[in-house]
Design an enzyme around this catalytic site. Structure first.
Site, PDB file in Angstrom:
ATOM      1  CB  CYS A 157       6.663  -8.633  38.578  1.00 41.22           C
ATOM      2  SG  CYS A 157       6.334  -6.914  38.223  1.00 41.22           S
TER       3      CYS A 157
HETATM    4  N1  GLN Z   1       3.689  -2.750  41.303  1.00 39.04           N
HETATM    5  C1  GLN Z   1       4.945  -2.979  40.668  1.00 39.04           C
HETATM    6  C2  GLN Z   1       5.092  -2.213  39.382  1.00 39.04           C
HETATM    7  O1  GLN Z   1       4.161  -1.731  38.812  1.00 39.04           O
HETATM    8  C3  GLN Z   1       5.204  -4.471  40.446  1.00 39.04           C
HETATM    9  C4  GLN Z   1       4.142  -5.066  39.623  1.00 39.04           C
HETATM   10  C5  GLN Z   1       4.087  -6.537  39.569  1.00 39.04           C
HETATM   11  O2  GLN Z   1       4.511  -7.305  40.433  1.00 39.04           O
HETATM   12  N2  GLN Z   1       3.456  -6.948  38.561  1.00 39.04           N
HETATM   13  O3  GLN Z   1       6.170  -2.096  38.908  1.00 39.04           O
END
Ligand code: GLN
Length: 252
Positions: free
Chosen positions: A2
């Site tokens: 993300c």
């Molecule tokens: N764990 C969170 C999700 O799956 C954020 C993932 C991330 O930061 N890539 O939405």
């Protein structure tokens, strides 16, 4: 893992955050520079929320598709101006659903929230923390994901009257204690100020006086005005001032 950003300042086109800069959020969705902690691209949905200046409640637009596949977004972003924005692109953690409501920003009233990272040992590590929430909050989670639970935990503290940085710091400390090794970069705005934590992932900011402040997982361009935020920090920003302090209660 993300990428997210928040902006406060004079109204600018959303495109100035998403598309126009050389390393804007659109580029960070398919060519991020710093995916420490896993993942390669951020193709599992995106979201943008912006305050219009007239309403207390921001407008939110989320999709479960890669940002670059939304054919309507470039024109929408070029035509829409705002002085307070939070946006994110998502790389779903393995085992978590790819669905529109799992994409940040999570929202309630003027509050906007995003999480970059993962809760280690999900979900068992944090069932104790979840159990302290009102049942109504649990059965109305945006999605069965760690990020949605983190939002519910932060929101409960905000509803109880905690300041945003206190709420974010409290949740990071509680989750880090219950689930060591978690990655907990949280980002929040209410349109007036920004609060953000670094715990396992990158974050930078650019504070340009009258030009406002941008906080982002990765610098949007090569402007030397970008300042990296050290890991395990709490950042609080208004359009004209930024403070960065050590994150309390989180083992490094
Ligand atoms: N764990 C969170 C999700 O799956 C954020 C993932 C991330 O930061 N890539 O939405």
């Amino acid at each position: 893992m993300c990428r997210h950003l928040a902006y406060l300042g004079p109204p600018i086109p959303l495109a100035d955050l998403l598309f126009t800069p050389a390393h804007g959020l659109a580029r960070q969705s398919w060519a991020p520079r710093d995916m420490r902690g896993g993942g390669t691209i951020n193709a599992d949905g995106f979201g943008v929320a912006w305050f219009t200046g007239k309403e207390q409640t921001p407008i939110r637009y989320r999709r479960s598709l890669p940002l670059w596949t939304d054919a309507a977004l470039p024109a929408l972003a070029a035509a829409t101006r705002s002085g307070a924005v939070l946006a994110a692109v998502r790389s779903a953690t393995v085992g978590m659903p790819v669905t529109e409501t799992a994409a940040a920003p999570f929202a309630e009233g003027p509050w906007l929230f995003s999480h970059n990272g993962r809760i280690a040992g999900w979900p068992d590590s944090v069932t104790g923390l979840a159990a302290a929430l009102p049942v109504r909050d649990l059965v109305t989670l945006d999605a069965p994901t760690d990020s949605a639970l983190l939002w519910a935990l932060v929101r409960a503290r905000l509803r109880a009257g905690e300041k945003p940085d206190t709420a974010l710091g409290g949740v990071v400390a509680a989750v880090a204690a219950a689930a060591p090794g978690s990655r907990l970069n949280l980002l929040f705005t209410d349109g007036e100020s920004i609060a953000a934590t670094t715990c396992g992932h990158a974050l930078s900011y650019r504070s340009a006086g009258d030009a406002g402040v941008t906080v982002a997982s990765e610098a949007l361009d090569d402007d030397p005005g970008w300042t990296p935020v050290p890991d395990h920090s709490m950042l609080v920003a208004t359009p004209t001032a930024v403070t960065v302090a050590a994150l309390e209660g989180v083992p490094t």
